[in-house]
Design a protein around this motif. Structure first.
Motif, PDB file in Angstrom:
ATOM      1  N   MET A 102       0.823  -1.203   0.000  1.00  0.00           N
ATOM      2  CA  MET A 102       0.000   0.000   0.000  1.00  0.00           C
ATOM      3  C   MET A 102       0.860   1.256   0.000  1.00  0.00           C
ATOM      4  O   MET A 102       0.565   2.238  -0.702  1.00  0.00           O
ATOM      5  CB  MET A 102      -0.914   0.004   1.228  1.00  0.00           C
ATOM      6  N   GLN A 103       1.941   1.218   0.743  1.00  0.00           N
ATOM      7  CA  GLN A 103       2.839   2.381   0.857  1.00  0.00           C
ATOM      8  C   GLN A 103       3.490   2.723  -0.483  1.00  0.00           C
ATOM      9  O   GLN A 103       3.630   3.892  -0.838  1.00  0.00           O
ATOM     10  CB  GLN A 103       3.912   2.100   1.911  1.00  0.00           C
ATOM     11  N   PHE A 104       3.881   1.698  -1.227  1.00  0.00           N
ATOM     12  CA  PHE A 104       4.618   1.928  -2.468  1.00  0.00           C
ATOM     13  C   PHE A 104       3.714   2.088  -3.683  1.00  0.00           C
ATOM     14  O   PHE A 104       4.189   2.459  -4.753  1.00  0.00           O
ATOM     15  CB  PHE A 104       5.594   0.770  -2.719  1.00  0.00           C
ATOM     16  N   PHE A 105       2.407   1.820  -3.520  1.00  0.00           N
ATOM     17  CA  PHE A 105       1.526   1.849  -4.688  1.00  0.00           C
ATOM     18  C   PHE A 105       1.490   3.199  -5.398  1.00  0.00           C
ATOM     19  O   PHE A 105       1.520   3.232  -6.642  1.00  0.00           O
ATOM     20  CB  PHE A 105       0.104   1.430  -4.315  1.00  0.00           C
ATOM     21  N   PRO A 106       1.422   4.339  -4.697  1.00  0.00           N
ATOM     22  CA  PRO A 106       1.361   5.614  -5.430  1.00  0.00           C
ATOM     23  C   PRO A 106       2.531   5.817  -6.389  1.00  0.00           C
ATOM     24  O   PRO A 106       2.337   6.289  -7.518  1.00  0.00           O
ATOM     25  CB  PRO A 106       1.363   6.654  -4.302  1.00  0.00           C
ATOM     26  N   ALA A 107       3.728   5.451  -5.962  1.00  0.00           N
ATOM     27  CA  ALA A 107       4.894   5.596  -6.839  1.00  0.00           C
ATOM     28  C   ALA A 107       4.807   4.629  -8.003  1.00  0.00           C
ATOM     29  O   ALA A 107       5.160   4.969  -9.148  1.00  0.00           O
ATOM     30  CB  ALA A 107       6.178   5.360  -6.041  1.00  0.00           C
ATOM     31  N   PHE A 108       4.330   3.417  -7.743  1.00  0.00           N
ATOM     32  CA  PHE A 108       4.174   2.432  -8.806  1.00  0.00           C
ATOM     33  C   PHE A 108       3.151   2.915  -9.829  1.00  0.00           C
ATOM     34  O   PHE A 108       3.366   2.796 -11.040  1.00  0.00           O
ATOM     35  CB  PHE A 108       3.735   1.094  -8.214  1.00  0.00           C
ATOM     36  N   TYR A 109       2.061   3.478  -9.352  1.00  0.00           N
ATOM     37  CA  TYR A 109       1.041   3.995 -10.261  1.00  0.00           C
ATOM     38  C   TYR A 109       1.613   5.113 -11.130  1.00  0.00           C
ATOM     39  O   TYR A 109       1.413   5.130 -12.352  1.00  0.00           O
ATOM     40  CB  TYR A 109      -0.156   4.512  -9.463  1.00  0.00           C
ATOM     41  N   LYS A 110       2.358   6.012 -10.510  1.00  0.00           N
ATOM     42  CA  LYS A 110       2.917   7.158 -11.232  1.00  0.00           C
ATOM     43  C   LYS A 110       3.978   6.736 -12.238  1.00  0.00           C
ATOM     44  O   LYS A 110       4.035   7.262 -13.366  1.00  0.00           O
ATOM     45  CB  LYS A 110       3.511   8.144 -10.231  1.00  0.00           C
ATOM     46  N   ASN A 111       4.821   5.782 -11.855  1.00  0.00           N
ATOM     47  CA  ASN A 111       5.963   5.406 -12.691  1.00  0.00           C
ATOM     48  C   ASN A 111       5.651   4.321 -13.719  1.00  0.00           C
ATOM     49  O   ASN A 111       6.408   4.144 -14.685  1.00  0.00           O
ATOM     50  CB  ASN A 111       7.123   4.940 -11.815  1.00  0.00           C
ATOM     51  N   THR A 112       4.570   3.576 -13.513  1.00  0.00           N
ATOM     52  CA  THR A 112       4.291   2.437 -14.384  1.00  0.00           C
ATOM     53  C   THR A 112       2.863   2.444 -14.926  1.00  0.00           C
ATOM     54  O   THR A 112       2.647   2.487 -16.138  1.00  0.00           O
ATOM     55  CB  THR A 112       4.557   1.108 -13.635  1.00  0.00           C
ATOM     56  N   VAL A 113       1.890   2.406 -14.032  1.00  0.00           N
ATOM     57  CA  VAL A 113       0.499   2.226 -14.465  1.00  0.00           C
ATOM     58  C   VAL A 113       0.036   3.352 -15.375  1.00  0.00           C
ATOM     59  O   VAL A 113      -0.557   3.109 -16.439  1.00  0.00           O
ATOM     60  CB  VAL A 113      -0.434   2.097 -13.245  1.00  0.00           C
ATOM     61  N   ILE A 114       0.297   4.586 -14.993  1.00  0.00           N
ATOM     62  CA  ILE A 114      -0.201   5.712 -15.788  1.00  0.00           C
ATOM     63  C   ILE A 114       0.421   5.723 -17.183  1.00  0.00           C
ATOM     64  O   ILE A 114      -0.220   6.109 -18.169  1.00  0.00           O
ATOM     65  CB  ILE A 114       0.042   7.057 -15.055  1.00  0.00           C
ATOM     66  N   HIS A 115       1.673   5.261 -17.300  1.00  0.00           N
ATOM     67  CA  HIS A 115       2.328   5.226 -18.611  1.00  0.00           C
ATOM     68  C   HIS A 115       1.709   4.148 -19.504  1.00  0.00           C
ATOM     69  O   HIS A 115       1.572   4.337 -20.722  1.00  0.00           O
ATOM     70  CB  HIS A 115       3.822   4.996 -18.449  1.00  0.00           C
ATOM     71  N   LEU A 116       1.313   3.016 -18.895  1.00  0.00           N
ATOM     72  CA  LEU A 116       0.627   1.976 -19.658  1.00  0.00           C
ATOM     73  C   LEU A 116      -0.732   2.475 -20.132  1.00  0.00           C
ATOM     74  O   LEU A 116      -1.133   2.231 -21.279  1.00  0.00           O
ATOM     75  CB  LEU A 116       0.461   0.716 -18.796  1.00  0.00           C
ATOM     76  N   ILE A 117      -1.438   3.188 -19.268  1.00  0.00           N
ATOM     77  CA  ILE A 117      -2.736   3.748 -19.650  1.00  0.00           C
ATOM     78  C   ILE A 117      -2.571   4.757 -20.778  1.00  0.00           C
ATOM     79  O   ILE A 117      -3.315   4.744 -21.766  1.00  0.00           O
ATOM     80  CB  ILE A 117      -3.413   4.404 -18.432  1.00  0.00           C
ATOM     81  N   ASN A 118      -1.579   5.630 -20.642  1.00  0.00           N
ATOM     82  CA  ASN A 118      -1.379   6.670 -21.650  1.00  0.00           C
ATOM     83  C   ASN A 118      -1.022   6.091 -23.017  1.00  0.00           C
ATOM     84  O   ASN A 118      -1.431   6.617 -24.054  1.00  0.00           O
ATOM     85  CB  ASN A 118      -0.291   7.642 -21.206  1.00  0.00           C
TER      86      ASN A 118
END
Length: 208
Positions: A102-118
């Motif tokens: 849970m602690q690391f999820f925001p960074a993972f979302y910013k660095n990985t997930v959002i780029h896959l979505i984009n």
């Protein structure tokens, strides 16, 4: 940053070499050659040779050497725990990984997930092609989902929901429920980021 990973790389080698390597190989579905003091391990459908004398990791077919960041993930899978468990067929999100997901999820979302979505949010075919090229096996996650066997006992699933005029696209990354038995939470997250980079076809090579 690379210097920090090199320190981690040296630490992971120290931990691994403190283990009984025959036992390590059995627990992690690898092969240990005692005479050569080498471990052969499958990582994303390729065989890698870990030389425990030289402390090097190379891809067997062509001698490719990953970055320190990626090499730390490989070493952590082998040496992190002495737990001998079977791979779970249940799945959890990063937020559900114990001791820090849970602690690391925001960074993972910013660095990985959002780029896959984009990149693929409105391009299911492009997502599918990239995942298949990486060795992904179709699975039931999202509009299109793929499972990647990163290590013999650890896999990652990536699913994409395609966007349209009314619904925003989304991406979900899932891990084996028992991933913490085999890897530190930070290494598991690094593994998820690595898969994301490969799907995005970003440059991930580099010598130590």
């Amino acid at each position: 940053m690379e210097t920090n990973y090199k320190v981690a790389y040296e630490h992971e080698w120290k931990v691994l070499k403190s283990r009984d390597l025959n036992d390590v190989a059995k627990r992690r579905v690898a092969i240990y050659d005692q005479e050569k003091n080498q471990i052969r391990l499958k990582f994303l459908n390729n065989d890698y040779i870990l030389d425990c004398n030289e402390e090097t990791i190379v891809r067997e077919k062509d001698g490719f050497v990953h970055s320190a960041e990626t090499s730390v993930i490989i070493l952590n899978y082998l040496g992190y725990t002495e737990i001998d468990a079977e791979k779970s067929d249940k799945w959890i999100s990063m937020k559900e990984i114990p001791n820090g997901g849970m602690q690391f999820f925001p960074a993972f979302y910013k660095n990985t997930v959002i780029h896959l979505i984009n990149k693929y949010g409105y391009d299911l075919d492009g997502f599918e092609q990239s995942c298949l090229e990486l060795g992904g096996i179709p699975c039931n996650v999202g509009d299109k989902g793929f499972e990647f066997e990163v290590f013999p006992k650890v896999s990652v699933r990536v699913g994409l929901w395609e966007g349209d005029d009314e619904i925003a696209p989304g991406v979900n990354v899932l891990f084996n429920k028992d991933v913490q038995n085999f890897m530190h939470v930070e290494a598991a997250i690094g593994m998820g980021m690595y898969i994301g980079k490969r799907i995005l076809k970003k440059e991930i090579s580099g010598l130590l």
